[in-house]
Design an enzyme around this catalytic site. Structure first.
Site, PDB file in Angstrom:
ATOM      1  N   HIS A 142      47.930  32.698  39.265  1.00 29.80           N
ATOM      2  CA  HIS A 142      48.372  34.080  39.465  1.00 29.80           C
ATOM      3  C   HIS A 142      47.366  34.867  40.295  1.00 29.80           C
ATOM      4  CE1 HIS A 142      45.367  35.726  36.685  1.00 29.80           C
ATOM      5  NE2 HIS A 142      45.634  34.694  35.896  1.00 29.80           N
ATOM      6  N   GLU A 185      47.357  30.595  29.736  1.00 34.43           N
ATOM      7  CA  GLU A 185      45.923  30.410  29.958  1.00 34.43           C
ATOM      8  C   GLU A 185      45.272  29.825  28.707  1.00 34.43           C
ATOM      9  OE1 GLU A 185      43.339  29.657  31.414  1.00 34.43           O
ATOM     10  OE2 GLU A 185      42.781  31.403  32.624  1.00 34.43           O
TER      11      GLU A 185
END
EC number: 5.4.2.11
Length: 229
Positions: free
Chosen positions: A9, A87
């Site tokens: 991202h 994550e």
């Protein structure tokens, strides 16, 4: 030849503040939006046309996927979310400033928590409000699935389970797949896909907004790997 493209991202607000983010649902910073747009433009210039996109449950990855698909005029394709692409969970370090943590624990332990392959940070207690069981994203999840801390190895195991279950069959069919996820998640996937050693993976960097391309044959053997930067 099927293609898999991994994109970390764009820069988030907590990336800018140098904080351990993990599973906290922090938004993209304005710079991160631009990084995602540029990634989409580069993929368009290179002639990519995806059949499906996967993202984590976190908005910074989801929005990166949406922005890239918009640049490619592919908003109509399936965009699926899988928490296993989240994550790495940073446990008790979640939300803390990295420089302050380093000053408190020392550089050796800091690097061990942040960059080692199989050493997790200190865990969150189950009553800590930062624990995923208090997050509405995961209200229907069995508590035992939700981590209170993770090493890179833990992150890799869950991400690659999602890859083998959901992505690999599509690649075998010749589909082109985009995954927008996170630095550690992609680092763990790259470790397995590229065969990087436990000793070398701490030095491997995943930049924000830079597509990493894998080309597979029908037997799912990797024939080519490159970045588009």
């Amino acid at each position: 030849m099927a293609k898999l493209v991994l994109v970390r991202h764009g820069k988030s607000e907590w990336n800018k503040q140098n904080r351990f983010t993990g599973w906290v649902d922090v938004d993209l910073a304005p710079e991160g939006i631009e990084e995602a747009k540029k990634a989409g433009q580069k993929l368009k210039e290179a002639g990519f046309c995806f059949d499906i996109c996967f993202s984590s449950y976190l908005k910074r990855a989801i929005k990166t996927g949406i922005i890239i698909l918009e640049e490619l005029d592919l908003l109509f394709i399936d965009h699926l979310k899988d928490w296993r692409f989240n994550e790495r969970h940073y446990g008790a370090l979640t939300g803390l400033n990295k420089d302050e943590v380093k000053a408190e624990v020392g550089e050796e332990k800091f690097l061990l928590y942040r960059r080692s392959y199989d050493v997790p940070p200190p865990p969150l207690s189950e009553d800590d409000k930062r624990h995923p069981r208090f997050d509405p994203h995961y209200k229907n999840f069995p508590v035992e699935l939700l981590p209170n801390t993770e090493s890179l190895k833990d992150n890799q195991i869950r991400a690659m389970a999602a890859f083998h279950e959901r992505v690999a069959p599509l690649l075998v069919e010749g589909k082109d797949v985009l995954i927008t996820a996170h630095g550690n998640t992609i680092r763990g996937m790259v470790k397995e896909l590229d065969g990087i050693s436990d000793e070398d993976i701490p030095k491997f960097e995943i930049a924000t907004g830079i597509p990493r391309v894998y080309e597979f044959d029908e037997a799912l053997h990797i024939k080519n790997v490159y970045n588009i930067d």
